[in-house]
Structure formats: structure tokens, C-alpha cells
Design a protein around this motif. Structure first.
Motif, short mmCIF file in Angstrom:
data_model
loop_
_atom_site.label_atom_id
_atom_site.label_comp_id
_atom_site.label_asym_id
_atom_site.label_seq_id
_atom_site.Cartn_x
_atom_site.Cartn_y
_atom_site.Cartn_z
N GLU A 8 -54.91 -30.55 -31.82
CA GLU A 8 -53.47 -30.74 -31.94
C GLU A 8 -52.85 -30.82 -30.56
O GLU A 8 -53.11 -29.95 -29.71
CB GLU A 8 -52.84 -29.58 -32.73
N PRO A 9 -52.03 -31.83 -30.28
CA PRO A 9 -51.40 -31.93 -28.95
C PRO A 9 -50.41 -30.79 -28.72
O PRO A 9 -49.60 -30.47 -29.58
CB PRO A 9 -50.69 -33.29 -28.99
N VAL A 39 -46.39 -29.28 -34.72
CA VAL A 39 -45.56 -29.38 -35.92
C VAL A 39 -45.98 -28.30 -36.91
O VAL A 39 -47.11 -27.80 -36.88
CB VAL A 39 -45.70 -30.78 -36.59
N THR A 40 -45.04 -27.93 -37.78
CA THR A 40 -45.35 -26.97 -38.83
C THR A 40 -45.79 -27.68 -40.10
O THR A 40 -46.47 -27.09 -40.94
CB THR A 40 -44.12 -26.10 -39.14
N ARG A 41 -45.38 -28.93 -40.24
CA ARG A 41 -45.79 -29.71 -41.41
C ARG A 41 -46.17 -31.12 -40.96
O ARG A 41 -45.43 -31.76 -40.20
CB ARG A 41 -44.66 -29.77 -42.43
N SER A 85 -41.66 -35.97 -35.66
CA SER A 85 -42.47 -36.62 -36.68
C SER A 85 -42.40 -35.87 -38.01
O SER A 85 -42.47 -36.49 -39.08
CB SER A 85 -43.92 -36.72 -36.22
N GLU A 86 -42.21 -34.55 -37.97
CA GLU A 86 -42.16 -33.80 -39.23
C GLU A 86 -40.81 -33.94 -39.93
O GLU A 86 -40.66 -33.47 -41.06
CB GLU A 86 -42.48 -32.32 -38.99
N ASP A 87 -39.83 -34.59 -39.29
CA ASP A 87 -38.56 -34.85 -39.97
C ASP A 87 -38.78 -35.68 -41.23
O ASP A 87 -38.03 -35.55 -42.20
CB ASP A 87 -37.60 -35.60 -39.04
N TYR A 88 -39.78 -36.53 -41.20
CA TYR A 88 -40.02 -37.45 -42.32
C TYR A 88 -40.94 -36.83 -43.38
O TYR A 88 -41.19 -37.45 -44.41
CB TYR A 88 -40.61 -38.75 -41.79
#
Length: 460
Positions: free
Chosen positions: A103-104, A109-111, A244-247
Motif C-alpha cells: 500500500e502506498p 485509504v480506509t476503504r 480515491s475512496e470518495d467514490y
């Protein structure tokens, strides 16, 4: 010879049933066991009839000239010279140590997917194809760097990409003539329009899912061998507040977090300069209770508010840089302990006041919300601090005009970076609509195939 005098260039001669043969490869790029099993052993066999392509059970290609032979050897292939063949053949046996997929750190991200690009461009293109299993995904190869011969991949979706942007990207890449390309940061600086602008409209990501999502919006990605960072062209300004996890998250929570990021951006840029301007020139704007506490806290400090804030911001930047350069195990400890000890010691010694420490602490924490805009916010933070200390609220207002003018006047490969504020992009700019309503791709970027999904209520 043409490959120089390097000790890691392995040249092995051996006798075959038909004459003499030579294999050449770079030590470390190739598995010696595979070379022995799949090349040398078949050629030494008594059944060898001089036909290389028939005897070697692997990917074998004919090289037309010596420059091609050298290039393929340095890319990690094995060159096979045989007395019975008028051509040189290269066999693909690339096998070297690679960093695993992790993971970078900069895009946790959490999701959502946790995997990130690595330093191997082959691994990166595979991860991209896993996300986009379509024949429309096109990966064009390019070699940059006279000495490094670095492999570059231009990725896009043939039926969606903005052809004008793609054409301009290729045009600028073809102009590059440099000794070496070691990272996409060099490519970014070589293809951007304004080298001294704080925003250039070129995005950066280490996440395959984010890169795939951007390709689905008609953009172009540039992958470079040797680095996990991929460039995304073009990038709009508001996308720096997106994650990215907004979507992958629900709409209400996503919009709340985007507003928090916007609030954090405003605080990180304006708070030091605005607080200095008000406390220095416009103290009548401050409530009496707070002003009384401020005066009592700073009565014994020798420096004006602007100098205190400047000193604390510089101290925090030093600690942040130190935490980045130190090993991870002690880097975070240096930042936390250093900030606590130095801040408390500075207040107790009467060098700075407690209000200044609070202002800079809030500014620093808010700045961590938008790491994509770190360069932009850091420079403008000092800019507004100077204007607020010298001209008060008038200077802050002038700085706002300068900053907004720069943002408005910036475009990326022909597309203004504020295009996301247009009417057609209103469903995914500062606030995001429900995914059911995001039927069209960004029309400021995509010129054809703009419909990304069929409305769920269509046909009812």
C-alpha cells in the motif's frame, strides 16, 4: 568490446554439434539456471541441427543490427551467437528481484484497494490491465534517455481519450532529448508549460484504481520504469481535494470530508497571514476577551507576532523534513516529540507566545489534509504571512487576487484547471452527487463517448 569492460557482462562460449556458440547476458538480470537449461543444454545436444529457433523453447527474436542486440542485452535478454546462423537471436529470460506490491504510504485509504504501483513497469501495467480488462486499453512504448534508455508507457483508453490531449502529450515527450530519465518527476518538469508555476495541471498517483478511474474519464497516464509514481494528464484543481475512496463511500460522508479538506486548505494557506494582519493592524476586530488573553500571553515576548509565527512555521518545516529523511521507526517520533519540546520550551523561555503556537499548530495539521497541494500551500502560506505583516488586510486581499488569477490562468494541455466548476461537471466537483446521477464523464475533457452509464430508471 561494444559492451565495455563491465564485470557483470557475462560472455560464455561453448561448443555445439555444429560449431561454436556464444551467449551474452547481464549478470543479475538473468537466471543462470534457465540459461543453462533452456539455451546451452539444447545447443550441446547431439540432436542439434543448427536451427536455433527450433531448439530453444522460449520467446526468441531476431536482431537485425548490433545496436539492437546491445539494447536487448541491457534490457535483460540473452543474446545467442551461433556459427550456423547469419543472424543474432535474443531470448527473453528477464528475472530479477522486485519489490512486492504494498500500500502506498502517501495514499492510504480506509476503504478501497490497498495495492500500489511498484518500480517495475511490467508489474504496473499488469495491475492496470487487471482494473481495465478491455481491448481499448492501449499502452504505447517509448524509450527516453540517451544513457538510461528508460522504458516509458503511455496509457489511455482508445474509445474515450481526449485525442487532442493525447497528441500534445506525445508531441512534448518526443521533444525530450536528455541523458537519463530516472523518475516521472523529471518527465513532469520537462513537459509542463510553466516551470515556475505552483500548479501545472499534471496529477500524480501510486494507486492503480485511481489511474484506471482517470483513464475512464478520458485522461492519459504516463508510467515510467523504475518508479511507482504515475503521471495523470490533465488534472483539474478541485481534484486535489478528492480522494480515491470518495467514490467507494456514501455520498453524505464523502461530501462532509471534501468540505473538511477545503476548510483545511483555506486554514493552511490563510490562517498565519490573516491572524498576523488582524492582530497587528486591525485589533478592533478581535473580541475583547480574546484580545485581553492575547496581550497578557505576549506581553513578555521580545518579537512581534509576524516574527513569532514565521519562526514557528520554519521550525515545523524543519521537523517535517527531518521526519521524512529519518528512518520510519524514529521519523514520526522526532516530529511529535520535537514539536512538543521545542514549542513548550519556546513559550516557557518567553521567545514566542502561546497564541502563536496554537495558530501554527492548527495551520500545520490543516496542511496535512491535502498533501497533493503541499508545495502550493507552503509557498502561499509564507506569501500571505509577508503580505499580512506588511500591509494588513489590504495585503491579504491583494494576495487573494494574485493567487486566484494564477489558478484561473493555468491550463493543462489546453484544458483550464478550473473546468470542473463548469455547469456540466457540477455533479462531481466540490460536492459529489449520488453515483446513480453521475451518468456523464467530464465534458471539459471527454469529447466523445461521454456517457459512462445507463440511467437506472431508463425504460421504466
Amino acid at each position: 568490446g561494444i559492451l565495455g569492460k563491465s564485470y557483470d557482462i557475462i560472455i560464455e562460449k561453448f561448443e555445439t554439434e555444429k560449431g561454436e556458440a556464444v551467449v551474452v547476458f547481464v549478470d543479475g538480470f538473468i537466471s543462470k539456471d534457465l540459461v543453462d537449461r533452456d539455451i546451452i543444454k539444447p545447443l550441446k545436444d547431439i540432436c542439434y541441427d543448427g536451427n536455433l529457433k527450433k531448439s530453444i523453447n522460449s520467446i526468441i527474436e531476431k536482431a537485425t543490427d548490433m545496436q539492437m542486440v546491445v539494447s536487448r542485452i541491457l534490457e535483460g535478454n540473452v543474446a545467442v551467437f551461433d556459427d550456423n546462423s547469419e543472424y543474432v537471436y535474443t531470448v527473453e529470460f528477464k528475472q530479477w528481484d522486485r519489490r512486492g506490491v504494498t500500500e502506498p504510504d502517501a495514499e492510504t485509504v480506509t476503504r478501497g484497494p490497498k495495492e500500489g504501483f511498484t518500480e517495475s513497469i511490467v508489474t504496473n501495467t499488469i495491475m492496470l490491465r487487471r482494473k481495465l480488462k478491455t481491448s481499448n486499453l492501449t499502452l504505447e512504448k517509448m524509450i527516453l534517455g540517451r544513457q538510461s534508455n528508460t522504458l516509458i508507457a503511455i496509457a489511455y483508453l482508445e474509445d474515450i481519450v481526449n485525442q487532442e490531449v493525447l497528441k500534445e502529450v506525445k508531441k512534448r515527450l518526443n521533444k525530450i532529448d536528455i541523458d537519463a530519465i530516472l523518475e516521472t518527476g523529471q518527465i513532469e518538469q520537462l513537459i509542463e508549460e510553466k516551470p515556475f508555476a505552483l500548479l501545472n495541471g499534471i496529477g500524480l498517483t501510486q494507486k492503480p484504481d485511481k489511474a484506471a478511474a482517470k483513464l475512464l474519464e478520458g485522461r492519459v497516464a504516463i508510467l515510467c520504469d523504475g518508479t511507482p509514481h504515475a503521471l495523470i494528464i490533465p488534472e483539474l484543481f478541485i481534484e486535489n481535494l478528492h480522494s480515491s475512496e470518495d467514490y467507494y463511500s456514501r455520498t453524505v460522508y464523502t461530501n462532509f470530508m471534501r468540505l473538511i479538506r477545503l476548510f483545511g486548505l483555506i486554514i493552511s494557506i490563510l490562517m498565519p497571514g490573516l491572524s498576523v494582519a488582524i492582530l497587528t493592524f486591525n485589533q478592533e476586530m478581535v473580541p475583547f476577551t480574546f484580545l485581553e488573553s492575547y496581550i497578557s500571553a505576549t506581553m513578555k515576548t521580545p518579537f512581534p507576532e509576524a516574527v513569532e509565527v514565521f519562526f514557528l512555521i520554519v521550525m515545523f518545516e524543519l521537523l517535517k523534513e527531518a521526519s521524512t529523511r529519518f528512518p520510519k521507526s524514529i521519523g514520526s517520533a522526532i516530529t511529535i516529540v520535537g514539536a512538543l519540546i521545542i514549542g513548550e520550551a519556546a513559550v516557557n523561555a518567553g521567545i514566542v507566545g502561546a497564541p502563536s503556537v496554537i495558530i501554527v499548530a492548527l495551520t500545520s495539521v490543516a496542511g496535512l489534509l491535502n498533501t497533493n497541494l503541499d508545495e502550493f500551500s507552503t509557498v502561499y502560506r509564507f506569501f500571505f504571512l509577508f503580505l499580512g505583516a506588511s500591509m494588513g488586510l489590504i495585503g491579504i486581499s491583494a494576495g487573494m487576487v494574485i493567487m486566484l488569477t494564477q489558478i484561473i490562468s493555468t491550463d493543462s494541455f489546453g484544458i483550464p484547471i478550473l473546468s470542473s466548476f463548469g455547469k456540466e461537471e457540477r455533479k462531481d466537483n466540490l460536492l459529489k452527487s449520488s453515483i446513480k446521477d453521475m451518468i456523464f464523464r467530464p465534458r471539459s475533457i471527454v469529447k466523445n463517448n461521454v456517457k459512462r452509464m445507463k440511467p437506472l430508471n431508463e425504460g421504466k
